[in-house]
Motif scaffolding. Structure first.
Motif, mmCIF file in Angstrom:
data_model
loop_
_atom_site.group_PDB
_atom_site.id
_atom_site.type_symbol
_atom_site.label_atom_id
_atom_site.label_comp_id
_atom_site.label_asym_id
_atom_site.label_seq_id
_atom_site.Cartn_x
_atom_site.Cartn_y
_atom_site.Cartn_z
ATOM 1 N N ASN A 111 0.862 -1.183 0.000
ATOM 2 C CA ASN A 111 0.000 0.000 0.000
ATOM 3 C C ASN A 111 0.902 1.237 0.000
ATOM 4 N N SER A 164 0.564 4.065 0.944
ATOM 5 C CA SER A 164 0.470 4.924 2.128
ATOM 6 C C SER A 164 1.224 4.346 3.327
ATOM 7 N N SER A 165 1.640 3.079 3.226
ATOM 8 C CA SER A 165 2.215 2.415 4.401
ATOM 9 C C SER A 165 3.573 3.005 4.795
ATOM 10 N N GLY A 170 -13.346 10.182 2.127
ATOM 11 C CA GLY A 170 -12.807 8.992 2.787
ATOM 12 C C GLY A 170 -11.466 9.304 3.385
ATOM 13 N N GLY A 171 -10.480 8.466 3.068
ATOM 14 C CA GLY A 171 -9.150 8.593 3.675
ATOM 15 C C GLY A 171 -8.370 9.776 3.135
ATOM 16 N N HIS A 172 -7.092 9.752 3.491
ATOM 17 C CA HIS A 172 -6.209 10.887 3.182
ATOM 18 C C HIS A 172 -5.586 10.776 1.798
ATOM 19 N N GLN A 173 -5.975 9.737 1.026
ATOM 20 C CA GLN A 173 -5.358 9.558 -0.285
ATOM 21 C C GLN A 173 -5.572 10.803 -1.149
ATOM 22 N N GLY A 193 -6.394 13.934 0.546
ATOM 23 C CA GLY A 193 -7.759 14.125 1.036
ATOM 24 C C GLY A 193 -8.736 14.577 -0.026
ATOM 25 N N GLY A 240 -10.923 10.050 -1.672
ATOM 26 C CA GLY A 240 -10.729 8.916 -0.787
ATOM 27 C C GLY A 240 -10.683 7.606 -1.559
ATOM 28 N N THR A 255 -8.345 3.637 -1.527
ATOM 29 C CA THR A 255 -6.985 3.178 -1.818
ATOM 30 C C THR A 255 -6.701 3.314 -3.306
#
Lengths: 390, 187
Positions: free
Chosen positions: A32, A34-35, A226-229, A232, A235, A237
């Protein structure tokens, strides 16, 4: 049977180089991006590179690139962001030859949300009525959205000129550049556009990946929360494999732009001239000069498009028609109708859209197939007699 | 792409009885260039009212051509009375079925056949009551009013989906809107 693919405005073949670039990320490199570990960042690094390559194609900064799932999502995100930014403004402006991703969205906003939608018409050559467009700009206008090039006819709108006039009035400007990208030069800085949509599968990347360019300083409201992808702004993955593929495709598209405007254009012109020369009562739709180098929309009097397509299909030739013949609607495309293309040729319009993969031999085969196909269909048409339309 | 049966494909690629029938004594025409499909049916009818030959000329999609071809095969050898009983369903069945969006192609065959029979017998087809609104699909204002009232149709799109009216050349869409408005005004 060999396939002769001349339907590149519908979708394109994924380039071998793009597949090669993507393959490792289907397999071992599944991290991922973002990891917080090196394994994930191997993907993260490739995505950063891809973002740079996408930005380079349109002369943007990487920070201005948002990856989406398709051109339609990009279009919807742009429009809804503009409406959220200006909740008090009730007018939205587009043209009547847009792709359904814009046109149906605007109709929805008109019918269900009460927006004052202006659909600017085009003339017989497919040119936008600029006077009407500029007259319709008002303090109440939230956004103007216009396609850079038309998917059916290839006619190009003068986006830099329009965008400048629109944005200097403080109105947001979005362009759907899905068909223009990779075919003509695009420079967002020079063109004053605030937002721009791209689609991967039109430029030899896979389906399911799109881009929305949002100019720095333009307030953006995410469509997918959603997430910070994507900082922001979108969102979910990342579609890592496709993003990496799209990066490669944009790099190739930038390199191949000169080929598109020489080799591919010459092939298109050759096909056009051969068909005009060998078949009577044929007309080309749209402005011949101001047109994408790969697109040919050509109408054959007194025959119907689907019949022509099936005759081509028998020879492995892929193209599309300008009409959708179903029970609810027999009308030719909204684009041809907006241009007032006469019914006699609108129903018999075929779109050939080329790529750099096409060859002269293929064009010759298309001509060799088209001549007898049109003859056969005209022989059974009640509107064709003694070599002319009746 | 449409899912056409092998029979439809066969009748499109190798249509039977194409072209003008020189000694035809009955002709039926339906559709127009504007509408996107049209059929001209030629019959040669003997003194016993038997169809001894039939041919067609069609402008339209593959299923329009196949429906026309099938129609001529079905009716050859029939008497006019027998032919008058042929339905659009018979044409579709002969072809192993048509996609539902394409059923109008078989309706076009039926309509041309009725007109050819009327032509031979020298009778005027009974005009439908009311004013013709949609010429492509031959829909009158009375039919639209009835459908709007019975089904609570509100937009031109509703009417097109229900009656096909306005789904051809589109030039009657304004008139359809007026008809809808007049029904609403009546309450």
């Amino acid at each position: 049977m060999n396939v002769i693919y001349t339907d590149n405005n519908a979708t394109t073949r994924v380039a071998d180089e793009v597949i090669e670039e993507m393959l490792p990320f289907f397999g071992g490199f599944y991290g991922n991006p973002s990891s917080m570990h090196t394994f994930g960042d191997r993907v993260g690094k490739k995505i950063r590179q891809a973002r740079q390559k996408v930005a380079d194609l349109i002369h943007a900064d990487p920070d201005e690139i948002i990856f989406t799932s398709c051109g339609t999502e990009s279009d919807n995100s742009a429009i809804f962001s503009a409406l959220n930014a200006h909740p008090d403004k009730k007018r939205i402006i587009t043209s009547n030859v847009e792709h359904p991703a814009i046109l149906n969205l605007f109709k929805y906003l008109r019918d269900k949300k009460g927006y004052d939608v202006v659909l600017v018409p085009v003339d017989k050559k497919g040119h936008l009525n600029l006077d009407l467009l500029y007259d319709s700009l008002s303090d109440d206008t939230a956004i103007v959205s216009l396609m850079w090039a038309n998917n059916e006819t290839g006619v190009i709108f003068p986006i830099p000129e329009i965008a400048e006039k629109v944005t200097e009035k403080g109105i947001l400007f979005h362009t759907d550049a899905v068909q223009a990208a990779g075919k003509i030069p695009i420079d967002v800085k020079d063109a004053h556009v605030d937002m721009l949509s791209l689609s991967g599968h039109k430029i030899h990347a896979p389906k399911g990946i799109g881009v929305l360019y949002v100019k720095k300083g333009i307030k953006f409201f995410p469509y997918l929360i959603g997430g910070h992808q994507e900082k922001g702004r979108r969102g979910g993955t990342e579609n890592t494999v496709s993003i990496i593929g799209l990066g490669k495709a944009c790099e190739l598209a930038a390199q191949q732009l000169p080929i598109m405007n020489t080799q591919v254009k010459e092939l298109r012109d050759y096909l056009q001239n051969q068909l005009l020369e060998k078949i009577p009562s044929v007309s080309v739709n749209g402005d011949l000069e101001n047109r994408l180098p790969n697109t040919l929309s050509i109408g054959f009097d007194a025959v119907e498009g689907e019949s022509i397509l099936l005759m081509l299909d028998k020879e492995g030739i892929c193209a599309s028609s300008g009409s959708a013949c179903t029970s609810g609607s027999l009308d030719p495309s909204h684009v041809l109708m907006a241009m007032e293309v006469p019914f006699k040729s609108a129903h018999g319009t075929i779109r050939f859209s080329l790529s750099h993969y096409n060859t002269k031999e293929e064009m010759d085969h298309i001509v060799k197939t088209m001549v007898p196909a049109i003859e056969t269909l005209r022989a059974m048409s009640p509107f064709w007699k003694d070599g002319k339309l009746v | 792409m449409w899912e056409y049966t092998d029979k439809v494909k066969d009748h499109f690629m190798h249509p039977r009885n194409v072209g003008e029938l020189k000694d035809a004594n009955a002709i039926g025409e339906t559709g127009s260039l504007n509408c996107g499909d049209a059929l001209k049916l030629f019959l040669k009818v003997d003194e016993n009212e038997r169809i001894v030959d039939a041919s067609f000329m069609t402008f339209g999609c593959a299923s329009a051509v196949a429906s026309s071809s099938a129609l001529t095969e079905i009716i050859k050898g029939m008497t006019l009375d027998e032919a008058a009983k042929v339905t659009n369903g018979d044409i579709a069945d002969y072809l192993g079925g048509l996609p539902k969006e394409k059923m109008h192609c078989s309706v076009m065959g039926k309509s041309a056949l009725q007109k050819a029979i009327a032509d031979y017998r020298g009778i005027q087809i009974m005009e439908k009551p009311g004013e013709m609104v949609c010429e492509c699909f031959e829909v009158t204002d009375l039919e639209i009013i009835e459908a709007v009232k019975a089904n609570g149709l509100e937009t031109t799109e509703d009417v097109t989906n229900y009656l096909k009216a306005g789904g051809g050349c589109g030039k009657c869409l304004g008139r359809i809107e007026e008809v809808i408005a007049s029904v609403k005004a009546e309450g």
